[in-house]
Structures are given as C-alpha cells and as structure tokens.
Motif scaffolding. Structure first.
Motif, PDB file in Angstrom:
ATOM      1  N   LEU A 154       0.893  -1.193  -0.053  1.00 40.24           N
ATOM      2  CA  LEU A 154      -0.234   0.078  -0.027  1.00 40.24           C
ATOM      3  C   LEU A 154       0.895   1.231   0.140  1.00 40.24           C
ATOM      4  O   LEU A 154       1.644   1.366   0.907  1.00 40.24           O
ATOM      5  N   ASP A 155       0.802   2.196  -1.283  1.00 46.38           N
ATOM      6  CA  ASP A 155       1.743   3.238  -0.990  1.00 46.38           C
ATOM      7  C   ASP A 155       0.925   4.495  -0.818  1.00 46.38           C
ATOM      8  O   ASP A 155       0.036   4.852  -1.538  1.00 46.38           O
ATOM      9  N   GLU A 156       0.943   5.134   0.462  1.00 47.83           N
ATOM     10  CA  GLU A 156       0.502   6.083   1.127  1.00 47.83           C
ATOM     11  C   GLU A 156      -1.154   5.982   0.685  1.00 47.83           C
ATOM     12  O   GLU A 156      -1.854   7.087   0.294  1.00 47.83           O
ATOM     13  N   PRO A 157      -1.713   4.978   1.327  1.00 53.18           N
ATOM     14  CA  PRO A 157      -3.252   5.002   0.976  1.00 53.18           C
ATOM     15  C   PRO A 157      -4.041   6.039   1.549  1.00 53.18           C
ATOM     16  O   PRO A 157      -5.228   5.978   1.168  1.00 53.18           O
ATOM     17  N   THR A 158      -3.606   6.722   2.724  1.00 56.16           N
ATOM     18  CA  THR A 158      -4.440   7.680   3.257  1.00 56.16           C
ATOM     19  C   THR A 158      -4.280   9.027   2.803  1.00 56.16           C
ATOM     20  O   THR A 158      -4.882   9.992   3.506  1.00 56.16           O
ATOM     21  N   THR A 159      -3.429   9.424   2.177  1.00 54.89           N
ATOM     22  CA  THR A 159      -3.112  10.841   1.417  1.00 54.89           C
ATOM     23  C   THR A 159      -4.059  11.472   0.888  1.00 54.89           C
ATOM     24  O   THR A 159      -4.755  10.948   0.012  1.00 54.89           O
ATOM     25  N   GLY A 160      -4.483  12.636   1.395  1.00 53.13           N
ATOM     26  CA  GLY A 160      -5.544  13.278   0.835  1.00 53.13           C
ATOM     27  C   GLY A 160      -7.031  12.991   1.280  1.00 53.13           C
ATOM     28  O   GLY A 160      -7.871  13.816   1.158  1.00 53.13           O
ATOM     29  N   LEU A 161      -7.133  12.094   2.397  1.00 51.55           N
ATOM     30  CA  LEU A 161      -8.366  11.622   3.021  1.00 51.55           C
ATOM     31  C   LEU A 161      -8.488  12.691   4.309  1.00 51.55           C
ATOM     32  O   LEU A 161      -7.673  13.077   5.150  1.00 51.55           O
ATOM     33  N   ASP A 162      -9.707  12.821   4.420  1.00 53.86           N
ATOM     34  CA  ASP A 162     -10.056  13.504   5.790  1.00 53.86           C
ATOM     35  C   ASP A 162     -10.055  12.635   6.989  1.00 53.86           C
ATOM     36  O   ASP A 162      -9.881  11.511   6.651  1.00 53.86           O
ATOM     37  N   PRO A 163      -9.787  13.195   8.105  1.00 53.11           N
ATOM     38  CA  PRO A 163      -9.429  12.168   9.478  1.00 53.11           C
ATOM     39  C   PRO A 163     -10.372  11.348   9.383  1.00 53.11           C
ATOM     40  O   PRO A 163     -10.148  10.130   9.787  1.00 53.11           O
ATOM     41  N   ALA A 164     -12.065  11.202   9.372  1.00 48.58           N
ATOM     42  CA  ALA A 164     -12.693  10.303   9.445  1.00 48.58           C
ATOM     43  C   ALA A 164     -12.511   9.230   8.397  1.00 48.58           C
ATOM     44  O   ALA A 164     -12.487   7.960   8.857  1.00 48.58           O
ATOM     45  N   ALA A 165     -12.397   9.359   7.312  1.00 48.99           N
ATOM     46  CA  ALA A 165     -12.163   8.573   6.140  1.00 48.99           C
ATOM     47  C   ALA A 165     -10.543   7.875   6.479  1.00 48.99           C
ATOM     48  O   ALA A 165     -10.478   6.718   6.436  1.00 48.99           O
ATOM     49  N   ARG A 166      -9.657   8.672   6.896  1.00 51.97           N
ATOM     50  CA  ARG A 166      -8.231   8.112   7.224  1.00 51.97           C
ATOM     51  C   ARG A 166      -8.406   6.839   8.390  1.00 51.97           C
ATOM     52  O   ARG A 166      -7.935   5.813   8.209  1.00 51.97           O
ATOM     53  N   ARG A 167      -9.226   7.254   9.489  1.00 51.91           N
ATOM     54  CA  ARG A 167      -9.329   6.278  10.564  1.00 51.91           C
ATOM     55  C   ARG A 167     -10.247   5.045  10.119  1.00 51.91           C
ATOM     56  O   ARG A 167      -9.942   3.702  10.482  1.00 51.91           O
ATOM     57  N   SER A 168     -11.195   5.385   9.135  1.00 47.70           N
ATOM     58  CA  SER A 168     -11.956   4.320   8.530  1.00 47.70           C
ATOM     59  C   SER A 168     -10.884   3.181   7.745  1.00 47.70           C
ATOM     60  O   SER A 168     -10.934   1.999   8.129  1.00 47.70           O
ATOM     61  N   LEU A 169     -10.089   3.843   6.995  1.00 44.07           N
ATOM     62  CA  LEU A 169      -9.138   2.986   6.352  1.00 44.07           C
ATOM     63  C   LEU A 169      -8.268   2.290   7.101  1.00 44.07           C
ATOM     64  O   LEU A 169      -7.502   1.200   6.873  1.00 44.07           O
TER      65      LEU A 169
END
Length: 198
Positions: free
Chosen positions: A66-81
C-alpha cells in the motif's frame, strides 16, 4: 464499483459467477454495497481508496503493498481506512505500507523502516526507534499544587520538572517507572487523607 471488481476477478481467471461473488463479498466488507452500481469516478476520495483496497484483494494476496493509502483523506476517512488495514493484518496478511505520517506508522506498523533516497536509515519497532533517537520522553498531566517540584523530581527516571501553563511536564528516561511512581503517589496516605487530590 461492482463491474470494476468483476473485471479484475475475471482477469485473474475465475468464472464470472466466482468473480461476481468475490466482488460482492469485498464491496460488503468495505461498506461499498450501496454504491456498487455506480461508476467509480462518482465515488468520494475515501470511497475510491476503499475500492482500491478491495480491488487489491480480489486475488486473495498474502502480501499487500500500500503506497500512501490515506494521502488526501479527511480524518474520518483516514481512521476508517486504518481500521480496514488493521483487519487485513488480523486476517494474517502481510501489509507493506509507505507513509509520511508518523502517527499512521505508529498505529498500523509492527516494524518501521525510515528511508531516504532508497536507503534504510533506521529499522525497528516504534519503541526501538524512539529509544535510539530520543533518550527522554515526556509525561504531561494537569498540575497538582500539592505536589512540589522536588517531590516530582524524585520520581523514578525523572530528570526534570517543568510547569507549563497549568500542566506539569516531566522529562523521563522511563515512562513506565515514572507513571508507576505517580500512581504510588495517588495511592499514598496523603491522597487517602485528602491532602493530595486524586
């Protein structure tokens, strides 16, 4: 969404029925069933990241990159991922993750490699990396007027005590012994008699 995952499944060899069943299973796991019939280009950023992850799992790989899978996500989407990545680890998959977010590495990784220009500079657990680079850590808590600086400085492993805008900051070479000493103070006869607020 669904058609994308079916296509990937078919490229990997299974029959259309098997590919469709696997796609439906992954869409459900990644909370995308409601958007299954929509084109992926209509998905939000978080939905696209989840679809990317689902697509990478169609073939049931044991190792996942996984290459930087959370880049650009908002905090809620980041925690979900993060929760999805943790579930992949719990399933027994090996996940190699690149990130620029140290808190992400600390939460998701068992071991961390710090790289610069293709060279590994440091490798180890979070605790190992911190102990190699930082001799001391900090313990911060709301200031307790009944506790004097000398008493706090006498706690195990504490090297300095600082008042910081209503908080007390202890520099320590051993967080666990220092917190243990604080806990012992909280259970002391002074605390029981009300001289020390707990």
């Amino acid at each position: 969404g669904l058609s994308c995952l079916i296509m990937i499944g078919r490229l990997l060899g299974p029959s259309r029925a098997v590919a469709r069943a696997r796609a439906a299973e992954l869409l459900a796991r990644f909370a995308l069933t409601g958007a299954a019939g929509r084109s992926a280009k209509t998905y939000s950023g978080g939905m696209r990241r989840r679809l990317d992850l689902a697509a990478s799992l169609v073939g049931r790989p044991r190792v996942l990159f996984l290459d930087e899978p959370t880049t650009g996500l908002d905090p809620a989407a980041r925690r979900s991922l993060w929760r999805l990545i943790e579930s992949l680890k719990a399933d027994g998959r090996t996940v190699l993750l690149t990130t620029h977010y140290m808190e992400e590495a600390e939460v998701l990784c068992d071991r961390i490699a710090i790289m610069d220009h293709g060279h590994i500079l440091e490798l180890g657990t979070v605790e190992q990396l911190v102990s190699r680079r930082f001799r001391e850590r900090a313990v911060r808590f709301d200031a307790v007027p009944a506790l004097g600086a000398a008493e706090l400085a006498a706690l195990p492993s504490v090297s300095s005590v600082k008042d910081d805008d209503g908080e007390t900051l202890l520099s320590t070479s051993g967080v666990a012994p220092t917190i243990g000493g604080l806990a012992a103070l909280a259970e002391s006869p002074r605390a029981a008699s009300g001289q020390l607020p707990v």
